[in-house]
Scaffold this active site. Structure first.
Site, PDB file in Angstrom:
ATOM      1  N   SER A   1      23.933  -1.319 -22.217  1.00 11.47           N
ATOM      2  CA  SER A   1      22.649  -0.679 -22.432  1.00 11.47           C
ATOM      3  C   SER A   1      21.909  -0.692 -21.023  1.00 11.47           C
ATOM      4  O   SER A   1      21.854  -1.708 -20.452  1.00 11.47           O
ATOM      5  CB  SER A   1      22.002  -1.201 -23.489  1.00 11.47           C
ATOM      6  OG  SER A   1      20.547  -0.769 -23.459  1.00 11.47           O
TER       7      SER A   1
ATOM      8  N   TYR B   1      18.162  -8.234 -28.239  1.00 13.31           N
ATOM      9  CA  TYR B   1      18.923  -7.385 -27.674  1.00 13.31           C
ATOM     10  C   TYR B   1      19.277  -7.264 -26.427  1.00 13.31           C
ATOM     11  O   TYR B   1      20.326  -6.822 -25.612  1.00 13.31           O
ATOM     12  CB  TYR B   1      18.399  -5.857 -28.238  1.00 13.31           C
ATOM     13  CG  TYR B   1      19.163  -4.730 -28.262  1.00 13.31           C
ATOM     14  CD1 TYR B   1      20.441  -4.504 -29.011  1.00 13.31           C
ATOM     15  CD2 TYR B   1      19.079  -4.045 -27.155  1.00 13.31           C
ATOM     16  CE1 TYR B   1      21.283  -3.380 -28.810  1.00 13.31           C
ATOM     17  CE2 TYR B   1      19.984  -2.681 -26.997  1.00 13.31           C
ATOM     18  CZ  TYR B   1      20.929  -2.491 -27.848  1.00 13.31           C
ATOM     19  OH  TYR B   1      21.688  -1.386 -27.645  1.00 13.31           O
TER      20      TYR B   1
END
Length: 298
Positions: free
Chosen positions: A189, A202
């Site tokens: 990501s 995250y």
């Protein structure tokens, strides 16, 4: 006057710039989104790049995983997906696309936080398909939190168990079946490079995934197994409406240079590229950024 865009150019021109203000309960089903993600990639032209290969995709029922499953099947691969039991309706949509492309399909319902399930899923794919050539670690959990104090130990553990422990466990289990020419692709990501003020846990797992990719690539290079990573920017999937409030969802992706969120079908070709030994045989340990114009050094 400039000519109206046609073909693939027209497809890009119609991608939505703003998302509906919507919140979903966890885990979030793709079928419940007010605006469905675009994953079928009608402008994509397959070339048999994965003919005769077998792939396992975690989180393959929706979002990026669904788009990857669809393109892998169109490129000739048999496809197995892992998903939560409550995501079975989304998984059946993927079944229709994979079997519609003439490939075998396997749906494995379970929780990637369960170490035994990770092992069993990999072994079943190898048994059913007679081989395993490509592992895509993609399943993820995220919940936006405004402050560190809002993240309790249970939430921290759930994020790490889903996002990095499972990647390690699936990769370890797959090594019993991957042969030279085998491929592992991890989903990272932009948050793994840039961080995110509301996705502290995250972001930490995505940074770990990027480092795990580079380290595992070095570890497996002599076995001729390639390990790479795709790091998307904001992409329209059920993961975001179940993580954010409706107002934040409406602004999702607008801060990128392209001023919109990406669609799963725009991300999936990067996975095809990394899975194909015809295209990326000299690449391992790479983190490919698909971030809507955002750039990072290194």
């Amino acid at each position: 006057m400039p000519a109206e865009p046609t073909g693939a150019d027209a497809r890009v021109a119609q991608y939505p710039e703003r998302m509906p203000a919507q919140h979903l309960d966890e885990p979030g089903l793709e079928r419940d989104l007010a605006l469905r993600p675009q994953y079928e990639a009608p402008a994509y032209r397959a070339a048999g790049k994965l003919e005769g290969r077998a792939a396992l995709i975690t989180g393959g029922d929706s979002g990026i995983g669904r788009a990857v499953a669809v393109l892998f099947a169109r490129e000739g691969a048999d496809v197995a997906i892992v998903h939560l039991p409550e995501e079975q309706p989304d998984a059946e949509v993927v079944r229709g696309h994979v079997e519609g492309a003439g490939r075998r399909f396997l749906s494995l319902a379970g929780d990637v936080k369960d170490a035994a399930f990770c092992q069993q899923a990999v072994d079943r794919v190898a048994a059913e398909f007679g081989r395993l050539d490509i592992l895509v670690n993609n399943a993820a959990h995220q919940k936006d939190k405004a402050t560190l104090e809002e993240i309790d130990d249970a939430e921290w553990d759930k994020t790490f168990q889903t996002n990095i422990y499972a990647y390690f466990r699936f990769a370890r289990a797959a090594l019993a079946h991957l042969k030279p020419g085998g491929v592992i692709i991890n989903t990272g990501s932009e948050t793994g490079d840039l961080g995110s003020k509301t996705l502290l846990d995250y972001s930490a797992t995505k940074g770990a995934i990027h480092a795990f990719t580079k380290a595992l690539a070095q570890n497996l290079v002599e076995r001729r197994i390639r390990v790479n990573c795709v790091a998307p920017g904001p992409v329209w999937t059920p993961l975001n409406p179940q993580s954010k409030d409706a107002e934040a969802v409406a602004e999702f992706g607008t801060q990128t240079p392209m001023a919109r969120a990406g669609q799963p079908e725009e991300i999936a070709p990067a996975f095809v590229f990394l899975a194909s030994n015809a295209d990326s045989s000299y690449m391992t340990g790479e983190v490919i950024q698909v971030m809507g114009g955002k750039t990072t050094a290194g």
